[in-house]
Design a protein around this motif. Structure first.
Motif, short mmCIF file in Angstrom:
data_model
loop_
_atom_site.label_atom_id
_atom_site.label_comp_id
_atom_site.label_asym_id
_atom_site.label_seq_id
_atom_site.Cartn_x
_atom_site.Cartn_y
_atom_site.Cartn_z
N THR A 283 0.85 -1.18 0.00
CA THR A 283 0.00 0.00 0.00
C THR A 283 0.89 1.24 0.00
O THR A 283 1.65 1.47 0.95
N LEU A 284 0.79 1.99 -1.08
CA LEU A 284 1.56 3.22 -1.24
C LEU A 284 0.79 4.40 -0.65
O LEU A 284 -0.43 4.35 -0.53
N PRO A 285 1.48 5.46 -0.29
CA PRO A 285 0.78 6.61 0.30
C PRO A 285 -0.23 7.23 -0.67
O PRO A 285 -0.09 7.11 -1.89
N PRO A 286 -1.24 7.90 -0.14
CA PRO A 286 -2.17 8.63 -1.01
C PRO A 286 -1.39 9.62 -1.89
O PRO A 286 -0.43 10.24 -1.45
N GLY A 287 -1.82 9.73 -3.14
CA GLY A 287 -1.12 10.61 -4.05
C GLY A 287 -0.03 9.95 -4.85
O GLY A 287 0.62 10.59 -5.69
N ALA A 288 0.21 8.65 -4.62
CA ALA A 288 1.25 7.95 -5.38
C ALA A 288 0.92 7.88 -6.87
O ALA A 288 1.83 7.74 -7.70
N PHE A 289 -0.37 7.96 -7.19
CA PHE A 289 -0.80 7.95 -8.60
C PHE A 289 -2.24 8.45 -8.64
O PHE A 289 -3.01 8.20 -7.71
N ASP A 290 -2.58 9.11 -9.71
CA ASP A 290 -3.96 9.60 -9.88
C ASP A 290 -4.81 8.48 -10.46
O ASP A 290 -5.13 8.46 -11.65
N LEU A 291 -5.17 7.53 -9.60
CA LEU A 291 -5.90 6.34 -10.03
C LEU A 291 -7.40 6.61 -9.94
O LEU A 291 -7.91 6.95 -8.87
N LYS A 292 -8.09 6.43 -11.05
CA LYS A 292 -9.52 6.74 -11.12
C LYS A 292 -10.40 5.58 -10.70
O LYS A 292 -11.53 5.76 -10.26
N ARG A 293 -9.90 4.37 -10.87
CA ARG A 293 -10.69 3.17 -10.59
C ARG A 293 -9.74 1.98 -10.50
O ARG A 293 -8.57 2.09 -10.84
N GLN A 294 -10.26 0.85 -10.05
CA GLN A 294 -9.41 -0.34 -9.95
C GLN A 294 -8.99 -0.80 -11.34
O GLN A 294 -9.80 -0.88 -12.26
N VAL A 296 -7.17 -3.95 -13.37
CA VAL A 296 -6.84 -5.37 -13.28
C VAL A 296 -5.83 -5.72 -14.37
O VAL A 296 -6.11 -5.52 -15.56
N PHE A 297 -4.68 -6.23 -13.98
CA PHE A 297 -3.68 -6.74 -14.90
C PHE A 297 -3.80 -8.27 -14.89
O PHE A 297 -3.02 -8.97 -14.24
N GLY A 298 -4.84 -8.76 -15.59
CA GLY A 298 -5.18 -10.18 -15.50
C GLY A 298 -4.08 -11.10 -15.94
O GLY A 298 -3.90 -12.18 -15.37
N GLY A 299 -3.32 -10.71 -16.95
CA GLY A 299 -2.23 -11.56 -17.43
C GLY A 299 -1.10 -11.71 -16.44
O GLY A 299 -0.25 -12.59 -16.58
N HIS A 300 -1.09 -10.85 -15.43
CA HIS A 300 -0.03 -10.88 -14.42
C HIS A 300 -0.56 -11.17 -13.03
O HIS A 300 0.21 -11.22 -12.06
N GLY A 301 -1.89 -11.32 -12.91
CA GLY A 301 -2.48 -11.79 -11.66
C GLY A 301 -2.51 -10.79 -10.52
O GLY A 301 -2.50 -11.19 -9.36
N PHE A 302 -2.54 -9.48 -10.83
CA PHE A 302 -2.65 -8.54 -9.72
C PHE A 302 -3.48 -7.33 -10.14
O PHE A 302 -3.79 -7.13 -11.32
N VAL A 303 -3.86 -6.54 -9.14
CA VAL A 303 -4.69 -5.36 -9.36
C VAL A 303 -4.05 -4.16 -8.66
O VAL A 303 -3.22 -4.32 -7.75
N VAL A 304 -4.47 -2.99 -9.09
CA VAL A 304 -4.09 -1.75 -8.42
C VAL A 304 -5.39 -1.05 -8.02
O VAL A 304 -6.25 -0.81 -8.87
N SER A 305 -5.53 -0.75 -6.74
CA SER A 305 -6.79 -0.21 -6.21
C SER A 305 -6.56 1.15 -5.57
O SER A 305 -5.54 1.37 -4.89
N ALA A 306 -7.52 2.04 -5.77
CA ALA A 306 -7.50 3.35 -5.12
C ALA A 306 -8.30 3.28 -3.83
O ALA A 306 -9.51 3.07 -3.85
N LEU A 307 -7.64 3.43 -2.69
CA LEU A 307 -8.28 3.41 -1.39
C LEU A 307 -8.15 4.78 -0.74
O LEU A 307 -7.30 5.59 -1.13
N SER A 308 -8.97 5.03 0.24
CA SER A 308 -8.86 6.29 0.98
C SER A 308 -7.53 6.36 1.72
O SER A 308 -7.05 7.46 2.04
N THR A 309 -6.93 5.20 1.99
CA THR A 309 -5.68 5.14 2.73
C THR A 309 -4.45 5.05 1.83
O THR A 309 -3.34 4.99 2.33
N GLY A 310 -4.64 5.01 0.51
CA GLY A 310 -3.50 4.95 -0.39
C GLY A 310 -3.79 4.15 -1.64
O GLY A 310 -4.94 3.82 -1.95
N ILE A 311 -2.74 3.83 -2.37
CA ILE A 311 -2.82 3.02 -3.59
C ILE A 311 -2.31 1.62 -3.27
O ILE A 311 -1.16 1.46 -2.84
N ARG A 312 -3.17 0.62 -3.42
CA ARG A 312 -2.80 -0.75 -3.06
C ARG A 312 -2.49 -1.55 -4.31
O ARG A 312 -3.31 -1.63 -5.23
#
Length: 419
Positions: A283-294, A296-312
């Motif tokens: 979980t990266l600090p808030p502001g690590a990226f301007d992520l608009k929505r989750q 999914v990098f399905g071919g690599h098996g992971f996701v990037v999520s925008a949370l109130s507590t940071g970028i996961r």
């Protein structure tokens, strides 16, 4: 004092993650007194560190036709989407055999039907729960974007989307211009994508679970910290025995201890092939990226999520049980990939985490009664869909304990289905 032999609590819920907390909420609607029991605090395990998705459109089981042809290639990369530590390979062999059996076309079709039914009731019940509990402000409906590296990878995904379409799931395929409109800053290697507009996320999974726990506590539920050794029927009650020798008495009990549920079921004589997917994230600090929505990098098996507590940044599957030490090289590998896929991502200042996802070979949870007592119900094994299916599961186990006809058939979820 409730919880004693002479004054048992109505229901003891073993496990204070999102499944146990939600079950407690539904039981309180039935005017039941509830004690939540956990070795740690409420929402301190897997419920704290997941991606925060309400993935009601994620209806396809992992055990699918053709999966066993792909798995060996994934396993060649120890930091890839799927790994099994060598020290655990022999122990997990029986589970893998059942996983292979569940991937056969007929079994896969049956599991998909069951998953669709559970997702429908889970969506309906979650909508009502967040409204009644005053948690609607913690749920976002920004949709989800899955991206593909080239037309061939996108084409390979189409059968899965066609299966979702048959179940009424709304989505649209996009090419590069559409990707940029939904999310700026993705690497040009991603040429195709699929956008699911009805996908939802909570602001932060731990905060959401704790907010629901606060409602449960306000309504009179209590919490007891302790390591449970056994849950046993005793006359007209159920006794919960702790490692320190103390006991808790209840009229009924629910075992919802996630990855720690298997030994409790085994001691009751229920052979449940539950395994543990070890999930990693940073979980990266808030502001690590301007992520608009989750994303999914399905071919690599992971996701990037925008949370109130940071970028996961997290996901992937490591089948390694509860006891092996964590391998945080996996979270670092995902973070390195995320940096390549989102070149503007600031990867400094992150916090690593590993959690235990309780997983069944057919991707379906265990929802049903113990074979030794109708007073004991099971609610575990949701894999990476615990948050998503929590409200549906809470409704179903409340129906079980109230001896009501459940809203969907529970045969596909019965504890003894692999016996």
């Amino acid at each position: 004092m409730s919880g004693t032999k002479d004054n048992p609590v109505d229901v003891a819920v073993i496990g204070a993650g999102i499944i146990g907390i939600t079950a407690a909420y539904f039981l309180q609607d039935e005017k039941k007194s509830v004690v939540l029991v956990d070795r740690a605090g409420p929402a301190e395990a897997t419920s704290a560190g997941n991606a925060g998705a309400l993935a009601f459109t994620d209806v396809l089981p992992l055990a699918s036709p053709g999966i066993m042809r792909k798995a060996p290639f994934w396993l060649l990369d120890p930091l890839g989407p799927l790994s099994i530590p060598p020290a655990y390979a022999l122990k997990i062999a029986p589970w893998l055999r059942r996983f292979w059996e569940a991937s056969r076309p007929a079994a896969y079709a049956a599991s998909t039907r069951a998953q669709v039914a559970l997702m429908r009731i889970s969506r309906n019940e979650m909508t009502q729960l967040v409204d009644s509990a005053g948690l609607a402000h913690m749920v976002r409906s920004d949709g989800c974007l899955e991206v593909y590296e080239g037309a061939a990878q996108w084409q390979a995904s189409l059968p899965g989307w066609q299966a979702r379409q048959r179940e009424g799931i709304v989505f649209r395929h996009v090419e590069r211009d559409g990707i940029d409109a939904l999310q700026k800053g993705l690497s040009p290697r991603f040429t195709h994508g699929t956008f699911v507009p009805e996908w939802q996320n909570v602001s932060d999974p731990r905060d959401f679970a704790l907010a629901l726990y606060a409602r449960v506590a306000e309504r009179g539920a209590t919490f007891q910290r302790g390591l449970v050794e056994t849950v046993e029927p005793e006359g007209e009650t159920v006794v919960v025995r702790f490692a320190d020798g103390t006991t808790l008495h209840a009229k009924q009990a629910i075992i919802a201890a996630g990855a720690w549920s298997k030994p409790l079921a085994e001691k009751l004589g229920d052979d449940v092939p539950l395994e543990t997917e070890r999930g990693y994230n940073t979980t990266l600090p808030p502001g690590a990226f301007d992520l608009k929505r989750q994303i999914v990098f399905g071919g690599h098996g992971f996701v990037v999520s925008a949370l109130s507590t940071g970028i996961r940044v997290g996901g992937a599957v490591e089948l390694g049980g509860l006891d092996l030490p964590p391998n945080f090289k996996r979270s670092k590998a995902m973070l390195d990939k995320a940096k390549a896929f989102l070149p503007g991502l600031d990867t400094t200042g992150g916090q690593e985490w590993m959690g235990f996802r309780p997983s069944m070979p057919d991707s379906l949870p265990v929802i049903g009664r113990s074979k030794v007592s109708a007073r004991i119900a099971y609610a575990f094994g949701h894999g990476h869909l615990g948050l998503t299916q929590s409200a549906g599961t809470g409704r179903l186990v409340a129906d079980l304990l109230e001896r009501r006809m459940p809203a969907i058939p529970l045969e596909p979820f019965r504890p003894g289905r692999f016996s």
